[in-house]
Design a protein around this motif. Structure first.
Motif, PDB file in Angstrom:
ATOM      1  N   GLN A  34     -12.988  -0.690   1.842  1.00  0.00           N
ATOM      2  CA  GLN A  34     -13.018  -1.068   0.420  1.00  0.00           C
ATOM      3  C   GLN A  34     -11.886  -2.033   0.069  1.00  0.00           C
ATOM      4  N   GLY A  37       2.144  -1.916   4.726  1.00  0.00           N
ATOM      5  CA  GLY A  37       1.856  -0.488   4.578  1.00  0.00           C
ATOM      6  C   GLY A  37       0.469  -0.229   4.042  1.00  0.00           C
ATOM      7  N   ILE A  84       1.682  -5.499   8.417  1.00  0.00           N
ATOM      8  CA  ILE A  84       2.884  -4.779   8.861  1.00  0.00           C
ATOM      9  C   ILE A  84       2.589  -3.300   8.645  1.00  0.00           C
ATOM     10  N   ARG A  87      -5.875   0.279  -3.943  1.00  0.00           N
ATOM     11  CA  ARG A  87      -6.276   1.213  -4.990  1.00  0.00           C
ATOM     12  C   ARG A  87      -5.438   2.490  -4.941  1.00  0.00           C
ATOM     13  N   ALA A  88      -5.045   2.880  -3.728  1.00  0.00           N
ATOM     14  CA  ALA A  88      -4.268   4.118  -3.599  1.00  0.00           C
ATOM     15  C   ALA A  88      -3.013   4.054  -4.465  1.00  0.00           C
ATOM     16  N   ALA A  93      -3.803   1.639  13.114  1.00  0.00           N
ATOM     17  CA  ALA A  93      -4.307   1.391  11.752  1.00  0.00           C
ATOM     18  C   ALA A  93      -5.464   0.395  11.821  1.00  0.00           C
ATOM     19  N   GLY A  96       0.828  -1.200   0.000  1.00  0.00           N
ATOM     20  CA  GLY A  96       0.000   0.000   0.000  1.00  0.00           C
ATOM     21  C   GLY A  96       0.860   1.246   0.000  1.00  0.00           C
ATOM     22  N   ARG A  97       0.198   2.369   0.255  1.00  0.00           N
ATOM     23  CA  ARG A  97       0.875   3.662   0.191  1.00  0.00           C
ATOM     24  C   ARG A  97       2.048   3.753   1.168  1.00  0.00           C
ATOM     25  N   GLY A 133      -6.042  -0.664   5.723  1.00  0.00           N
ATOM     26  CA  GLY A 133      -7.149  -1.580   6.017  1.00  0.00           C
ATOM     27  C   GLY A 133      -8.507  -0.924   5.847  1.00  0.00           C
ATOM     28  N   ALA A 134      -8.624  -0.040   4.844  1.00  0.00           N
ATOM     29  CA  ALA A 134      -9.909   0.612   4.551  1.00  0.00           C
ATOM     30  C   ALA A 134     -10.939  -0.456   4.184  1.00  0.00           C
ATOM     31  N   VAL A 176      -6.625  -5.224  -5.149  1.00  0.00           N
ATOM     32  CA  VAL A 176      -7.508  -6.028  -4.311  1.00  0.00           C
ATOM     33  C   VAL A 176      -8.540  -5.100  -3.676  1.00  0.00           C
ATOM     34  N   GLY A 177      -9.804  -5.499  -3.722  1.00  0.00           N
ATOM     35  CA  GLY A 177     -10.813  -4.699  -3.039  1.00  0.00           C
ATOM     36  C   GLY A 177     -12.082  -4.523  -3.836  1.00  0.00           C
ATOM     37  N   ASP A 222       8.315  -0.342  10.912  1.00  0.00           N
ATOM     38  CA  ASP A 222       8.583   0.216   9.588  1.00  0.00           C
ATOM     39  C   ASP A 222       8.782  -0.937   8.601  1.00  0.00           C
ATOM     40  N   HIS A 226      10.040  -1.031   5.812  1.00  0.00           N
ATOM     41  CA  HIS A 226      11.337  -1.049   5.130  1.00  0.00           C
ATOM     42  C   HIS A 226      12.373  -1.840   5.922  1.00  0.00           C
TER      43      HIS A 226
HETATM   44  C1  LIG Z   1     -15.881   3.628  -4.129  1.00  0.00           C
HETATM   45  C2  LIG Z   1     -14.496   3.288  -3.620  1.00  0.00           C
HETATM   46  C3  LIG Z   1     -13.918   2.106  -4.041  1.00  0.00           C
HETATM   47  C4  LIG Z   1     -12.645   1.754  -3.573  1.00  0.00           C
HETATM   48  N1  LIG Z   1     -12.097   0.566  -3.980  1.00  0.00           N
HETATM   49  C5  LIG Z   1     -10.920   0.179  -3.444  1.00  0.00           C
HETATM   50  C6  LIG Z   1     -10.339  -1.090  -3.783  1.00  0.00           C
HETATM   51  O1  LIG Z   1     -10.850  -1.855  -4.611  1.00  0.00           O
HETATM   52  N2  LIG Z   1      -9.175  -1.426  -3.191  1.00  0.00           N
HETATM   53  C7  LIG Z   1      -8.533  -0.617  -2.293  1.00  0.00           C
HETATM   54  O2  LIG Z   1      -7.468  -1.006  -1.782  1.00  0.00           O
HETATM   55  N3  LIG Z   1      -9.046   0.586  -1.987  1.00  0.00           N
HETATM   56  C8  LIG Z   1     -10.207   1.011  -2.541  1.00  0.00           C
HETATM   57  N4  LIG Z   1     -10.687   2.251  -2.234  1.00  0.00           N
HETATM   58  C9  LIG Z   1      -9.809   3.187  -1.496  1.00  0.00           C
HETATM   59  C10 LIG Z   1      -9.791   2.973   0.006  1.00  0.00           C
HETATM   60  O3  LIG Z   1     -10.833   3.722   0.597  1.00  0.00           O
HETATM   61  C11 LIG Z   1      -8.451   3.446   0.605  1.00  0.00           C
HETATM   62  O4  LIG Z   1      -8.250   4.798   0.265  1.00  0.00           O
HETATM   63  C12 LIG Z   1      -7.234   2.647   0.134  1.00  0.00           C
HETATM   64  O5  LIG Z   1      -7.469   1.262   0.303  1.00  0.00           O
HETATM   65  C13 LIG Z   1      -6.027   3.058   0.958  1.00  0.00           C
HETATM   66  O6  LIG Z   1      -4.889   2.449   0.450  1.00  0.00           O
HETATM   67  P1  LIG Z   1      -3.590   2.258   1.362  1.00  0.00           P
HETATM   68  O7  LIG Z   1      -3.931   1.395   2.524  1.00  0.00           O
HETATM   69  O8  LIG Z   1      -2.505   1.838   0.439  1.00  0.00           O
HETATM   70  O9  LIG Z   1      -3.232   3.755   1.792  1.00  0.00           O
HETATM   71  P2  LIG Z   1      -3.414   4.525   3.163  1.00  0.00           P
HETATM   72  O10 LIG Z   1      -4.807   4.476   3.640  1.00  0.00           O
HETATM   73  O11 LIG Z   1      -2.796   5.852   2.952  1.00  0.00           O
HETATM   74  O12 LIG Z   1      -2.550   3.689   4.200  1.00  0.00           O
HETATM   75  C14 LIG Z   1      -1.162   3.618   4.197  1.00  0.00           C
HETATM   76  C15 LIG Z   1      -0.746   2.914   5.473  1.00  0.00           C
HETATM   77  O13 LIG Z   1       0.662   2.714   5.461  1.00  0.00           O
HETATM   78  C16 LIG Z   1       1.150   2.900   6.769  1.00  0.00           C
HETATM   79  N5  LIG Z   1       2.572   3.245   6.646  1.00  0.00           N
HETATM   80  C17 LIG Z   1       3.116   4.407   6.189  1.00  0.00           C
HETATM   81  N6  LIG Z   1       4.456   4.313   6.175  1.00  0.00           N
HETATM   82  C18 LIG Z   1       4.771   3.078   6.641  1.00  0.00           C
HETATM   83  C19 LIG Z   1       5.996   2.382   6.870  1.00  0.00           C
HETATM   84  N7  LIG Z   1       7.179   2.942   6.584  1.00  0.00           N
HETATM   85  N8  LIG Z   1       5.942   1.125   7.369  1.00  0.00           N
HETATM   86  C20 LIG Z   1       4.751   0.537   7.656  1.00  0.00           C
HETATM   87  N9  LIG Z   1       3.557   1.151   7.464  1.00  0.00           N
HETATM   88  C21 LIG Z   1       3.571   2.396   6.950  1.00  0.00           C
HETATM   89  C22 LIG Z   1       0.307   4.003   7.356  1.00  0.00           C
HETATM   90  O14 LIG Z   1       0.315   3.931   8.768  1.00  0.00           O
HETATM   91  C23 LIG Z   1      -1.064   3.701   6.750  1.00  0.00           C
HETATM   92  O15 LIG Z   1      -1.844   2.886   7.621  1.00  0.00           O
HETATM   93  C24 LIG Z   1     -11.947   2.620  -2.694  1.00  0.00           C
HETATM   94  C25 LIG Z   1     -12.544   3.809  -2.284  1.00  0.00           C
HETATM   95  C26 LIG Z   1     -13.801   4.143  -2.734  1.00  0.00           C
HETATM   96  C27 LIG Z   1     -14.426   5.427  -2.255  1.00  0.00           C
END
Ligand SMILES: Cc1cc2nc3c(=O)[nH]c(=O)nc-3n(C[C@H](O)[C@H](O)[C@H](O)COP(=O)(O)OP(=O)(O)OC[C@H]3O[C@@H](n4cnc5c(N)ncnc54)[C@H](O)[C@@H]3O)c2cc1C
Length: 320
Positions: A268, A262, A282, A232-233, A288, A205-206, A265-266, A246-247, A301, A303
């Motif tokens: 979606q 990273g 992790i 998705r991000a 989170a 993830g992000r 856990g949204a 995935v989602g 972390d 990394h």
């Molecule tokens: C209609 C709709 C449909 C969607 N469909 C999907 C879908 O199919 N799939 C999907 O995934 N999302 C989907 N989303 C988006 C979803 O809501 C989230 O925005 C998305 O899942 C977030 O992705 P993420 O966890 O990568 O990013 P973030 O929410 O930004 O999370 C990043 C995480 O990384 C952690 N982190 C940062 N740096 C480090 C590090 N160095 N070491 C360890 N951890 C770290 C942070 O603490 C944070 O928890 C959808 C949203 C909408 C509105």
């Protein structure tokens, strides 16, 4: 209840999505399958092991390309001849087109994005996630045949060890059905298992911080013999291909092990992976949301944690 299940095949094998729907249909009533296209006769018998009593096949040239309209003709003909109560499909690009075309052709109702089918008394009920997958609603049909599109990966194929009678059938094509031709078909190159088939998925993830950091997930996935998934991000940011998302708006997966690196856990994202056997997260943020539903959580972390984990897995497996 009589079902007619559309079964797709690729490279000489029936697709898992259709087989999952077939297994479910066979558990609810009498299930027949339909396989169309080159090698249909060869692969059709395999559907018996997943509960089909009869499999209708046609290898007509019109099915050589994965185009929907000739398949709508075929299914409409079978609906006329066999009067099924329901025609369920495992969702795919082709199946979605065929299901919609069939619904229009025979004047039937179509419920889509279902994650399960159940019988309540004599009535078929579909389970459909709604409101961003936060609730599950019951959906029904007002007439037959009940056409259903089941979300990819929602139903697992279950082998029951039976055998099927394979029957050829003739299809008469409408003039307009054979007008479209396939101009070009390309294939995405990838190595290793796809996320739909993988026993192990390492998803990023992000929190990875950059597209380059996906190599951490790739190395861990390779050490575990798994595939790489993404949120998705990061797909929207262009860090990783959509085919790995995935989602809710990506794929629904259920590997034995899902390692989330990273990923917050949204909801979606959760709906696409919550069926996994063991979920390891992790994340550096102890609050989170993913820590609320994972089986094993590592606060740290990624990394530092992921390369160390890869090293340990490799050492345990004896390769360095
Ligand atoms: C209609 C709709 C449909 C969607 N469909 C999907 C879908 O199919 N799939 C999907 O995934 N999302 C989907 N989303 C988006 C979803 O809501 C989230 O925005 C998305 O899942 C977030 O992705 P993420 O966890 O990568 O990013 P973030 O929410 O930004 O999370 C990043 C995480 O990384 C952690 N982190 C940062 N740096 C480090 C590090 N160095 N070491 C360890 N951890 C770290 C942070 O603490 C944070 O928890 C959808 C949203 C909408 C509105």
């Amino acid at each position: 209840m009589k079902f007619l299940v559309f079964l797709e095949h690729y490279h000489g094998e029936l697709e898992k999505g259709g087989l999952g729907v077939l297994s479910k249909a066979a558990s609810l009533g009498e299930a027949a399958g339909v396989v169309l296209g080159p090698e249909a006769r060869e692969v059709a018998g395999g559907a018996g092991a997943y509960g089909a009593s009869t499999v209708y096949v046609s290898e007509d040239e019109a099915f050589a390309s994965p185009l929907p309209q000739p398949r709508v003709d075929a299914l409409a003909a079978l609906v006329g001849q066999t009067s099924p109560d329901a025609v369920p499909f495992g969702a795919s690009v082709l199946a979605s087109d065929v299901a919609a075309g069939l619904a229009a052709r025979v004047g039937a109702g179509l419920n889509w994005d279902l994650t399960d089918l159940v019988l309540e008394g004599d009535e078929l009920v579909g389970k459909r996630p709604a409101l961003g997958d936060t609730v599950l609603v019951d959906v029904g049909w007002t007439g037959a045949p009940r056409i259903a599109l089941v979300r990819a990966g929602a139903l697992d194929p279950v082998e029951s060890g039976g055998s099927a009678t394979v029957e050829d059938f003739e299809v008469g094509f409408s003039d307009f059905s054979t007008l479209a031709t396939l101009v070009e078909q390309t294939q995405e190159e990838s190595s290793g298992p796809s996320i739909e088939d993988a026993d192990v998925i390492v998803a990023g993830g992000r929190g990875l911080g950059s597209p380059e950091a996906f190599s951490l997930c790739e190395q861990l996935a390779s050490a575990l013999g798994g595939a790489v998934g993404a949120t998705r991000a990061v797909v929207d940011a262009g860090w990783y291909p959509y085919s790995t998302q995935v989602g809710q708006t990506g794929k629904t997966v259920s590997p034995r092990l899902y390692v989330a690196c990273g990923i917050s856990g949204a909801i979606q994202h959760k709906v696409g992976m919550q069926g996994s056997g063991t979920i390891v997260a992790i994340n550096k943020d102890p609050n989170a949301p993913i820590f609320d539903f994972c089986d094993l959580g590592v606060v740290g972390d990624l990394h530092q944690v992921v390369p160390k984990l890869t090293e340990l897995v490799r050492a345990r497996r004896g390769d360095h």
